[in-house]
Design an enzyme around this catalytic site. Structure first.
Site, PDB file in Angstrom:
ATOM      1  N   HIS A 109      -2.242 -47.702  -5.331  1.00  0.00           N
ATOM      2  CA  HIS A 109      -2.262 -46.365  -4.739  1.00  0.00           C
ATOM      3  C   HIS A 109      -3.636 -45.736  -4.901  1.00  0.00           C
ATOM      4  O   HIS A 109      -4.476 -46.216  -5.661  1.00  0.00           O
ATOM      5  CB  HIS A 109      -1.195 -45.469  -5.374  1.00  0.00           C
ATOM      6  CG  HIS A 109       0.194 -45.771  -4.911  1.00  0.00           C
ATOM      7  ND1 HIS A 109       0.968 -46.754  -5.483  1.00  0.00           N
ATOM      8  CD2 HIS A 109       0.943 -45.220  -3.909  1.00  0.00           C
ATOM      9  CE1 HIS A 109       2.143 -46.796  -4.856  1.00  0.00           C
ATOM     10  NE2 HIS A 109       2.154 -45.880  -3.908  1.00  0.00           N
ATOM     11  N   LYS A 168      -3.279 -40.310  -7.358  1.00  0.00           N
ATOM     12  CA  LYS A 168      -1.865 -40.384  -7.725  1.00  0.00           C
ATOM     13  C   LYS A 168      -1.723 -40.199  -9.227  1.00  0.00           C
ATOM     14  O   LYS A 168      -2.370 -40.896 -10.010  1.00  0.00           O
ATOM     15  CB  LYS A 168      -1.262 -41.720  -7.279  1.00  0.00           C
ATOM     16  CG  LYS A 168       0.247 -41.797  -7.498  1.00  0.00           C
ATOM     17  CD  LYS A 168       0.852 -42.994  -6.787  1.00  0.00           C
ATOM     18  CE  LYS A 168       2.346 -43.102  -7.046  1.00  0.00           C
ATOM     19  NZ  LYS A 168       3.100 -41.908  -6.592  1.00  0.00           N
TER      20      LYS A 168
END
Length: 236
Positions: free
Chosen positions: A136, A140
């Site tokens: 990600h 995040k």
């Protein structure tokens, strides 16, 4: 004519929250009655706007308190924030149960990501060696992701079934590798090893738009539920 579903969005000015507000406002099925930012009085806004559904895209350290407040008020929670642990989910389910209040805790709103998790659980009943690799963007805040944690839980549950093959009924921990780098959005691979071969079940999300069909589905169908579910798969 059916009345629109009244939705309050907490975390409405973050990236997922803002896109969800725009998506819901464009759909006549919904009426966005309140958009809530940081440090606003969630309890007071619940009282003054009387939403049917509350969509939460906030932060891991705030999500449990919000979910508890939503359930106590009697609105249907749709929780898109990672950070709830298994004990907290159980506590929230116990709080919703006497009210027969439907709700959703959703690790991933992408419908194809939900299918990826379902296929991985099926493969796990046949293949015993597996690892999850999730990648990600650097912003995040949680690792491992909610999607990876949910996938691991589904694999464990699938292996506990009486019809799962004996070799795969061992409840070993599923290893998760998390990568956080700029320039990546959201990717997950579930890699199984057989004898002389591997099977990779992979999902790639290129943008937050991938989540919007699931957001609409959750906010509409949560009204038909009578308990608090973990995962969007209960609607598919």
């Amino acid at each position: 004519v059916a009345q629109p579903i009244k939705v309050m969005v907490i975390g409405a000015f973050g990236k997922m929250g803002a896109l969800s507000v725009t998506t819901l406002q464009a759909d006549p099925v919904f009426e966005v009655v309140a958009t809530v930012g940081r440090n606003e009085n969630v309890h007071g806004l619940l009282q003054s706007h009387a939403p049917d559904v509350v969509l939460d895209f906030t932060l891991p350290d705030a999500v449990y308190g919000h979910a508890k407040m939503i359930i106590e008020y009697g609105a249907h929670p749709v929780i898109g924030t990672s950070g709830l642990d298994a004990d907290q989910i159980t506590q929230l389910q116990a709080l919703a149960q006497p009210k027969q209040l439907g709700g959703l805790i959703v690790p991933n709103f992408s419908i194809t990501a939900v299918l990826m998790m379902r296929f991985a659980a099926e493969a796990a009943t046949v293949l015993d060696k597996v690892e999850i690799v999730e990648l990600h963007h650097a912003q995040k805040v949680d690792a491992p992701s909610g999607t990876a944690t949910k996938t691991a839980a589904l694999i464990q549950a699938a292996r506990a079934r009486p019809d799962a093959k004996e070799a795969c009924k061992q409840m070993e921990t599923v290893d998760i590798t998390s990568v956080r780098l700029p320039g990546i959005f959201g990717h997950q691979a579930v890699v199984f090893e057989g004898v002389g071969e591997t099977l990779t079940i992979k999902h790639d999300a290129m943008s937050r738009e991938a989540m919007m069909p699931g957001v609409r589905l959750a906010c509409q169908q949560v009204l038909t539920l009578r308990e608090l579910y973990y995962g969007l798969d209960c609607l598919l």
